[in-house]
Design a protein around this motif. Structure first.
Motif, short mmCIF file in Angstrom:
data_model
loop_
_atom_site.label_atom_id
_atom_site.label_comp_id
_atom_site.label_asym_id
_atom_site.label_seq_id
_atom_site.Cartn_x
_atom_site.Cartn_y
_atom_site.Cartn_z
N VAL A 189 0.85 -1.19 0.00
CA VAL A 189 0.00 0.00 0.00
C VAL A 189 0.89 1.24 0.00
O VAL A 189 1.99 1.21 0.53
N GLY A 190 0.44 2.33 -0.60
CA GLY A 190 1.22 3.57 -0.66
C GLY A 190 1.56 4.09 0.73
O GLY A 190 0.73 4.07 1.62
N ALA A 335 2.80 -1.76 4.57
CA ALA A 335 1.56 -2.52 4.72
C ALA A 335 1.35 -3.32 3.44
O ALA A 335 1.42 -2.77 2.34
N ARG A 346 -10.12 -2.66 2.98
CA ARG A 346 -8.84 -1.96 2.92
C ARG A 346 -8.74 -0.90 4.02
O ARG A 346 -7.72 -0.75 4.68
N ASN A 347 -9.84 -0.18 4.21
CA ASN A 347 -9.81 0.86 5.23
C ASN A 347 -9.69 0.26 6.64
O ASN A 347 -8.93 0.75 7.46
N LEU A 350 -6.11 -0.73 7.14
CA LEU A 350 -5.18 0.37 7.43
C LEU A 350 -5.42 0.95 8.82
O LEU A 350 -4.48 1.33 9.51
N GLU A 351 -6.69 1.01 9.23
CA GLU A 351 -6.99 1.47 10.59
C GLU A 351 -6.33 0.54 11.61
O GLU A 351 -5.71 0.99 12.56
N PHE A 353 -3.78 -1.30 11.18
CA PHE A 353 -2.33 -1.13 11.07
C PHE A 353 -1.89 0.07 11.91
O PHE A 353 -0.99 -0.02 12.74
N LEU A 354 -2.59 1.18 11.68
CA LEU A 354 -2.20 2.43 12.36
C LEU A 354 -2.37 2.33 13.87
O LEU A 354 -1.55 2.86 14.62
N GLU A 355 -3.44 1.68 14.30
CA GLU A 355 -3.69 1.63 15.74
C GLU A 355 -2.59 0.86 16.45
O GLU A 355 -2.20 1.20 17.55
N LEU B 46 4.71 10.22 1.10
CA LEU B 46 3.46 10.35 0.35
C LEU B 46 3.35 11.73 -0.30
O LEU B 46 3.91 12.70 0.22
N ASN B 55 -4.02 4.85 1.79
CA ASN B 55 -2.58 5.12 1.99
C ASN B 55 -2.21 4.90 3.45
O ASN B 55 -3.02 5.10 4.35
N ARG B 65 -10.86 8.26 17.92
CA ARG B 65 -9.49 7.82 18.21
C ARG B 65 -8.61 8.95 18.77
O ARG B 65 -7.66 8.67 19.50
#
Lengths: 424, 162
Positions: A189-190, A335, A346-347, A350-351, A353-355, B46, B55, B65
């Protein structure tokens, strides 16, 4: 026995079931130099993923094993890895992070190379002998070895190394479990998480496959999950660790968090459940129930010796790292996700992943802190000389929160460094 | 052109935000946000306008959050920031761009230092804010911090709020 070999000797007591690692392994410049020589110059190192160079002429530059590398796809659709240095006077030729090009020009004296690395032109060519490039000596230098396993490209600086296929050995099975998430293939992913830790790189090896630290180090992340309505499925944190041989190791386990492929949590609602059920049904059709459930419902933290982590947990991360000093390392994290995954999945991925995973998340900063605190603790290594990684030693099936996976790493690490000493 | 939001007013607001962060008054800081707010920190490789959808960012918080981030940072178990690091948020070059009756877009340059464990790290970048007026008070509807750094090195983490 050489001095270094003596210094790094592990203390393994099979009878008492003790496994101790000398802390000097994390602090010594001499150890780092030996690691560069016998580990990073000899082992297969992760370069990048196929999805990063899909188009002809596409390239990415990055540092691998301390070298500047150009990872690219040429006009014949071959993937290449070049050392990013001009054969003329040494300047870095490709200075962009990434892009698409037909050729590369060194800006110092203007030599031009094709995207396949071949020298195309030199200003003042008439002043050179005709045979200057007869054996390709002034082409962009190639990395000695470049091989792929299912979309993962690796390089090796040792011409004589075994094939990547053989090198990966038993770890291939676990890479397969990630790649098989999607028939369409996987993609990076970018956005790259490029960070650093002021701690020895082997601390991150251990931490990335450590099932023991979560309950305390990540108490605040677990509080967050517990406090968030529907964030947890009724699934226990339970599994086992495996020494895969060759220094590779893995922990595989069930866990209560949501997996975009494919374990739903109440917070994802009926739509989420349907989506996840559909993915699981697709996997079952392709692989049968047992393997499908293994892919979908179990998590894996996989170490490919020496410095590649593929963690297939609430999201998938590819992580690699390299020491710049005994107490400092650079880390790159990406990712990985199935191609063609729907927007919703996908969202969520990514959520997730970030958490948890990123250096801006609710868990990784505390790992960074823990590793730096270990490194600081090693200031006392002369008097307090040993790390203990005995947990679960001698168990027939070590649990995911035991330490067999770390013993696998250290055993291989020690073997490689000791063998090098024997040749002196 | 309407000038419902003047630069001095926005500056005072942002300076106050910075002071709350440096004093670790995070609940008060959270109260500066609207309940549909976002707080974003993109990865450093990015494009400038990359969206968080599709992304990988360092931080892509919705209001829920952001609240959880504050809750976590106030806990003893947020080990990265316990004991507390010392921070100083410098906010400068404030400019107010588009504005309408109820909101404006403002930009500020920032340098934030974080001192802990014998290291001082600097985070440098620009913050783009969407600021609204709610019942007479300014509130942040979005804050996007773009780091003017090539990587998160040597900082290694964004465990404080930028």
């Amino acid at each position: 026995m050489s001095l270094l070999q003596e210094k790094i000797l592990l203390r393994v007591d099979q009878e008492r079931k003790l496994f101790k690692v000398p802390r000097v392994s994390f602090t010594s410049q001499e150890v780092l130099e030996a690691e560069r020589e016998v580990i990073f110059n000899k082992c297969w190192l992760y370069l990048g993923h196929t999805s990063e160079v899909t188009k002809m002429g596409q390239f990415v530059t990055r540092t691998v094993g301390g070298r500047n590398i150009v990872f690219s796809r040429d006009m014949e659709n071959n993937v290449n890895a070049f050392l990013n240095t001009c054969p003329h006077r040494g300047a870095t030729v490709v200075r962009d992070r990434a892009g698409v090009a037909k050729s590369f020009q060194c800006f110092y004296h203007g030599w031009v190379f094709g995207i396949d690395g071949g020298l195309k032109s030199q200003p003042g060519v008439e002043s050179y002998c005709e045979s200057i490039n007869q054996n390709g000596e002034v082409d962009l230098p190639r990395v000695p070895r470049l091989e792929e396993y299912r979309g993962f490209w690796f390089i090796c600086f040792d011409k004589e190394a075994v094939s990547l296929f053989d090198y990966l050995g038993n770890a291939r099975e676990y890479i397969d479990l990630v790649v098989d998430h999607s028939e369409a293939g996987m993609e990076v992913v970018g956005g790259t998480q490029e960070y650093s830790i002021r701690a020895n790189w082997k601390l991150l090896v251990e931490n990335s496959i450590d099932g023991y630290h979560a309950a305390t180090t990540h108490a605040s992340y677990l509080d967050y999950l517990k406090g968030t309505a529907g964030a947890l499925a009724a699934v226990p944190l339970k599994g086992f660790g495996v020494d895969l041989g060759g220094g590779h190791a893995v922990i595989q386990y069930s866990a209560p968090w949501g997996r975009p492929i494919a374990q739903s949590i109440p917070a994802w609602g009926e739509t989420g459940k349907q989506d996840v059920d559909r993915l699981l049904a697709g996997l079952t059709e392709r692989f049968g129930e047992e393997r499908a459930r293994r892919i979908a419902l179990t998590n894996r933290n996989l170490l490919i010796f020496p410095n590649l982590i593929i963690n297939d947990i609430m999201a998938i991360t590819i992580r690699t790292f390299y020491p710049l000093a005994p107490n400092y390392q650079h880390i790159n994290g990406w990712a990985l996700a199935p191609i063609g995954e729907n927007e919703w999945a996908r969202n969520n991925r990514l959520e997730n992943f970030l958490e948890f995973l990123g250096p801006g998340g609710f868990a990784t900063p505390d790992d960074v802190e823990a590793l730096q605190q270990c490194q600081t603790g090693y200031d006392n290594a002369r008097e307090a000389a040993w790390n203990d990684i005995s947990k679960g030693m001698g168990r027939e099936i070590p649990a995911m929160d035991d330490e067999v996976q770390m013993r696998a790493f250290w055993t291989q690490w020690n073997l490689m460094l000791s063998n090098s000493n024997n040749q002196d | 052109m309407t000038t419902n939001f003047t630069r001095p007013e926005i500056e005072d607001f942002l300076f106050n935000e910075a002071a709350l962060l440096d004093d670790w008054k995070l609940e008060e800081w959270l109260a500066l946000f609207t309940d549909d707010a976002r707080y974003l920190v993109p990865a450093t490789d990015l494009p400038k306008d990359a969206p968080p959808e599709g992304n990988l960012f360092y931080i892509a918080d919705d209001y829920f959050r952001i609240g959880e981030r504050v809750k976590r940072l106030m806990k003893k178990t947020a080990f990265s920031e316990q004991p507390r690091s010392k921070t100083r948020h410098l906010v400068s070059n404030v400019r107010v761009f588009s504005q309408s009756a109820d909101h404006c877009v403002a930009n500020a340059a920032f340098i934030t230092s974080r001192a802990k464990g014998g290291n001082v790290d600097l985070y440098v970048g620009s913050s783009e804010y969407t600021i609204v007026r709610r019942e007479g008070a300014l509130r942040i509807r979005s804050k996007r911090c773009t780091l003017d750094m090539e990587a998160l090195r040597p900082q290694g983490r964004i465990s404080i709020i930028l």
